[in-house]
Design a protein around this motif. Structure first.
Motif, PDB file in Angstrom:
ATOM      1  N   ARG A  14       5.481 -39.133  36.393  1.00 47.48           N
ATOM      2  CA  ARG A  14       6.482 -39.008  35.335  1.00 47.48           C
ATOM      3  C   ARG A  14       5.951 -38.163  34.176  1.00 47.48           C
ATOM      4  O   ARG A  14       4.791 -38.256  33.821  1.00 47.48           O
ATOM      5  CB  ARG A  14       6.869 -40.388  34.813  1.00 47.48           C
ATOM      6  CG  ARG A  14       7.600 -41.241  35.832  1.00 47.48           C
ATOM      7  CD  ARG A  14       7.942 -42.605  35.256  1.00 47.48           C
ATOM      8  NE  ARG A  14       8.767 -43.375  36.186  1.00 47.48           N
ATOM      9  CZ  ARG A  14       9.276 -44.577  35.935  1.00 47.48           C
ATOM     10  NH1 ARG A  14       9.037 -45.150  34.753  1.00 47.48           N
ATOM     11  NH2 ARG A  14      10.000 -45.197  36.839  1.00 47.48           N
ATOM     12  N   THR A 127      12.438 -50.315  27.933  1.00 45.38           N
ATOM     13  CA  THR A 127      11.655 -49.982  29.126  1.00 45.38           C
ATOM     14  C   THR A 127      12.482 -50.140  30.381  1.00 45.38           C
ATOM     15  O   THR A 127      12.483 -49.275  31.269  1.00 45.38           O
ATOM     16  CB  THR A 127      10.401 -50.879  29.208  1.00 45.38           C
ATOM     17  OG1 THR A 127       9.616 -50.707  28.027  1.00 45.38           O
ATOM     18  CG2 THR A 127       9.563 -50.524  30.418  1.00 45.38           C
ATOM     19  N   ARG A 128      13.194 -51.247  30.469  1.00 42.48           N
ATOM     20  CA  ARG A 128      14.002 -51.528  31.664  1.00 42.48           C
ATOM     21  C   ARG A 128      15.084 -50.468  31.852  1.00 42.48           C
ATOM     22  O   ARG A 128      15.326 -49.992  32.975  1.00 42.48           O
ATOM     23  CB  ARG A 128      14.630 -52.919  31.540  1.00 42.48           C
ATOM     24  CG  ARG A 128      15.403 -53.358  32.783  1.00 42.48           C
ATOM     25  CD  ARG A 128      16.083 -54.704  32.562  1.00 42.48           C
ATOM     26  NE  ARG A 128      15.114 -55.737  32.238  1.00 42.48           N
ATOM     27  CZ  ARG A 128      15.086 -56.402  31.093  1.00 42.48           C
ATOM     28  NH1 ARG A 128      15.971 -56.113  30.134  1.00 42.48           N
ATOM     29  NH2 ARG A 128      14.201 -57.348  30.883  1.00 42.48           N
ATOM     30  N   ASP A 131      13.472 -47.069  32.910  1.00 46.24           N
ATOM     31  CA  ASP A 131      12.992 -47.161  34.293  1.00 46.24           C
ATOM     32  C   ASP A 131      14.147 -47.051  35.281  1.00 46.24           C
ATOM     33  O   ASP A 131      14.056 -46.346  36.291  1.00 46.24           O
ATOM     34  CB  ASP A 131      12.250 -48.483  34.518  1.00 46.24           C
ATOM     35  CG  ASP A 131      10.823 -48.455  34.009  1.00 46.24           C
ATOM     36  OD1 ASP A 131      10.304 -47.349  33.764  1.00 46.24           O
ATOM     37  OD2 ASP A 131      10.225 -49.538  33.854  1.00 46.24           O
ATOM     38  N   ARG A 132      15.224 -47.747  34.990  1.00 44.19           N
ATOM     39  CA  ARG A 132      16.363 -47.736  35.922  1.00 44.19           C
ATOM     40  C   ARG A 132      17.019 -46.368  35.975  1.00 44.19           C
ATOM     41  O   ARG A 132      17.417 -45.896  37.070  1.00 44.19           O
ATOM     42  CB  ARG A 132      17.389 -48.799  35.513  1.00 44.19           C
ATOM     43  CG  ARG A 132      18.495 -49.003  36.546  1.00 44.19           C
ATOM     44  CD  ARG A 132      17.927 -49.408  37.873  1.00 44.19           C
ATOM     45  NE  ARG A 132      18.965 -49.604  38.886  1.00 44.19           N
ATOM     46  CZ  ARG A 132      18.831 -49.285  40.165  1.00 44.19           C
ATOM     47  NH1 ARG A 132      17.692 -48.735  40.595  1.00 44.19           N
ATOM     48  NH2 ARG A 132      19.813 -49.492  41.020  1.00 44.19           N
ATOM     49  N   GLU A 135      14.876 -44.242  38.166  1.00 47.49           N
ATOM     50  CA  GLU A 135      15.005 -44.644  39.569  1.00 47.49           C
ATOM     51  C   GLU A 135      16.291 -44.103  40.188  1.00 47.49           C
ATOM     52  O   GLU A 135      16.337 -43.790  41.382  1.00 47.49           O
ATOM     53  CB  GLU A 135      14.988 -46.170  39.677  1.00 47.49           C
ATOM     54  CG  GLU A 135      13.632 -46.794  39.382  1.00 47.49           C
ATOM     55  CD  GLU A 135      13.730 -48.306  39.187  1.00 47.49           C
ATOM     56  OE1 GLU A 135      14.862 -48.844  39.285  1.00 47.49           O
ATOM     57  OE2 GLU A 135      12.693 -48.934  38.934  1.00 47.49           O
ATOM     58  N   VAL A 169       7.574 -45.372  29.553  1.00 44.90           N
ATOM     59  CA  VAL A 169       7.906 -45.039  30.946  1.00 44.90           C
ATOM     60  C   VAL A 169       6.662 -44.840  31.808  1.00 44.90           C
ATOM     61  O   VAL A 169       6.760 -44.442  32.959  1.00 44.90           O
ATOM     62  CB  VAL A 169       8.798 -43.782  31.018  1.00 44.90           C
ATOM     63  CG1 VAL A 169      10.091 -43.990  30.244  1.00 44.90           C
ATOM     64  CG2 VAL A 169       8.059 -42.539  30.519  1.00 44.90           C
ATOM     65  N   LYS A 170       5.484 -45.105  31.207  1.00 40.92           N
ATOM     66  CA  LYS A 170       4.212 -44.943  31.941  1.00 40.92           C
ATOM     67  C   LYS A 170       4.068 -43.514  32.493  1.00 40.92           C
ATOM     68  O   LYS A 170       3.780 -43.301  33.675  1.00 40.92           O
ATOM     69  CB  LYS A 170       4.092 -45.976  33.055  1.00 40.92           C
ATOM     70  CG  LYS A 170       4.081 -47.418  32.554  1.00 40.92           C
ATOM     71  CD  LYS A 170       3.994 -48.399  33.704  1.00 40.92           C
ATOM     72  CE  LYS A 170       3.864 -49.822  33.183  1.00 40.92           C
ATOM     73  NZ  LYS A 170       5.028 -50.253  32.358  1.00 40.92           N
TER      74      LYS A 170
END
Length: 373
Positions: A14, A127-128, A131-132, A135, A169-170
């Motif tokens: 990422r 964060t959630r 991430d989604r 994805e 998001v790492k």
């Protein structure tokens, strides 16, 4: 080392790209330039179509609202800034949606305030969501929520926001786009100055003169970008400073801009957002004994060690901890409202619990919520 750093930038994983208002606008910043948007999107889309998730942190909402509001320059007062952001944010995202659609990519708008990465529940939700979106193959377009942010809960600039998002998001890499082609060992316009291709640690910056002001349209500058890179580095993220016109080359690993290498180990997420997410709402001054307990013994801050309180804050807000010399040496999330603390100063938690009740037998800042600078 430079080759391996460039390879990491061009590799898998990422990435977060941050672009400022001055790199997106024309007519002295009074309107968005579609050609600049298209060039930026082309570079990002190439990376995304390779299968690598990309988050774009984009300034420009206020700048995009300047023209429609009939203004001649960026507004200085908060209310007009919020009005311009309200008008401009939709236009900005519409430009991006059109440009990314040409590559079959969909964008999603994510507007954040400092509270969204300071309050633990908000941080988790942000964060959630990001991430989604990644994805699902979406390109998130992140900006500060200027329409509702107040002076007290602003990031101050999107460089710092981008650094925090890279942690959320790492990301492997944070790319900070500028109006110059990297960091120089002096003012770029001065004869004899040279671009610095690699910064191995912050010690490398000791002999570098860094300017601090941004353009009349944006709010950042090289100093804020270095600060943002340092925040990203502390989370284990490689940072790149380069010109917006060279973003494609940077993403492909070419020798453009400046790469700043991360620390060997990244700071934990809780400590990172406490240290960097927002401006503190107040401060407490402590005595020498408390400084020793916090710094050397890694203890929590108790009321007994406090000598003064300043600011306007509530339970859960970030505040600075000042030593007897008045210099901040720590930051943490306070467990009391500002109004409660004066009556607790210098007293033991045992005495406070006996007199005021068991709920007062708690730390002012727990060590898990404290970052020593």
């Amino acid at each position: 080392m430079l080759a391996s750093a460039r390879a990491r930038v061009a590799g898998r994983g990422r990435i977060v790209v941050k672009v400022g208002s001055s790199s997106l606008t024309t007519d002295d910043g009074r309107r968005i330039d579609p050609d600049k948007i298209d060039a930026l999107v082309a570079a990002i889309a190439a990376r995304r179509l390779r299968g690598e998730p990309v988050v774009l942190v984009s300034s420009g909402a206020i700048a995009a609202g300047i023209g429609p509001l009939g203004l001649t320059r960026r507004p200085r007062d908060l209310a007009t800034q919020q009005a311009a952001a309200s008008v401009g944010q939709g236009a900005l995202v519409a430009h991006y949606a059109r440009a990314f659609a040409a590559y079959g990519l969909t964008v999603g708008q994510v507007l954040l305030t400092a509270d969204d990465v300071t309050r633990r529940s908000h941080y988790t939700n942000a964060t959630r969501t990001l991430d989604r979106l990644l994805e699902l193959g979406i390109v998130p377009i992140v900006n500060e929520n200027d329409t509702v942010a107040t002076h007290e809960i602003r990031f101050g600039d999107n460089d710092r926001l981008a650094a925090l998002v890279s942690h959320l998001v790492k990301a492997e890499v944070l790319v900070l786009l500028t109006d110059v082609d990297g960091l120089y060992d002096g003012p770029p316009r001065e004869p004899g100055t040279r671009r610095i291709p690699l910064i191995r640690s912050l010690a490398d910056l000791d002999s570098v003169r860094i300017g601090g002001t941004g353009s009349s349209i944006g709010t950042g500058g090289m100093a804020t970008k270095i600060e943002a890179a340092a925040i990203a580095n502390s989370a284990g993220v490689t940072a790149v400073l380069c010109a917006a016109t060279a973003v494609g080359e940077a993403l492909s690993g070419a020798d453009v801009g400046t790469v700043l290498l991360p620390h060997a180990t990244g700071k934990g997420s809780r400590k990172l957002w406490i240290a960097h997410a927002t401006t503190p709402r107040g401060s407490v001054t402590v005595d020498a004994g408390a400084v020793h307990a916090l710094v050397e013994r890694r203890k929590s801050l108790l009321p007994a060690g406090i000598t003064a309180v300043a600011g306007d804050f509530v339970d859960g807000d970030p505040i600075d901890v000042l030593g007897p010399d008045g210099v901040a040496f720590a930051r943490g999330l306070v467990s009391y409202d500002r109004a409660e603390l004066p009556k607790l100063i210098g007293r033991s938690t045992r005495d406070l619990a006996r007199e005021l009740g068991p709920e007062y037998e708690r730390e002012v800042i727990h060590r898990d919520n404290l970052v020593i600078r």
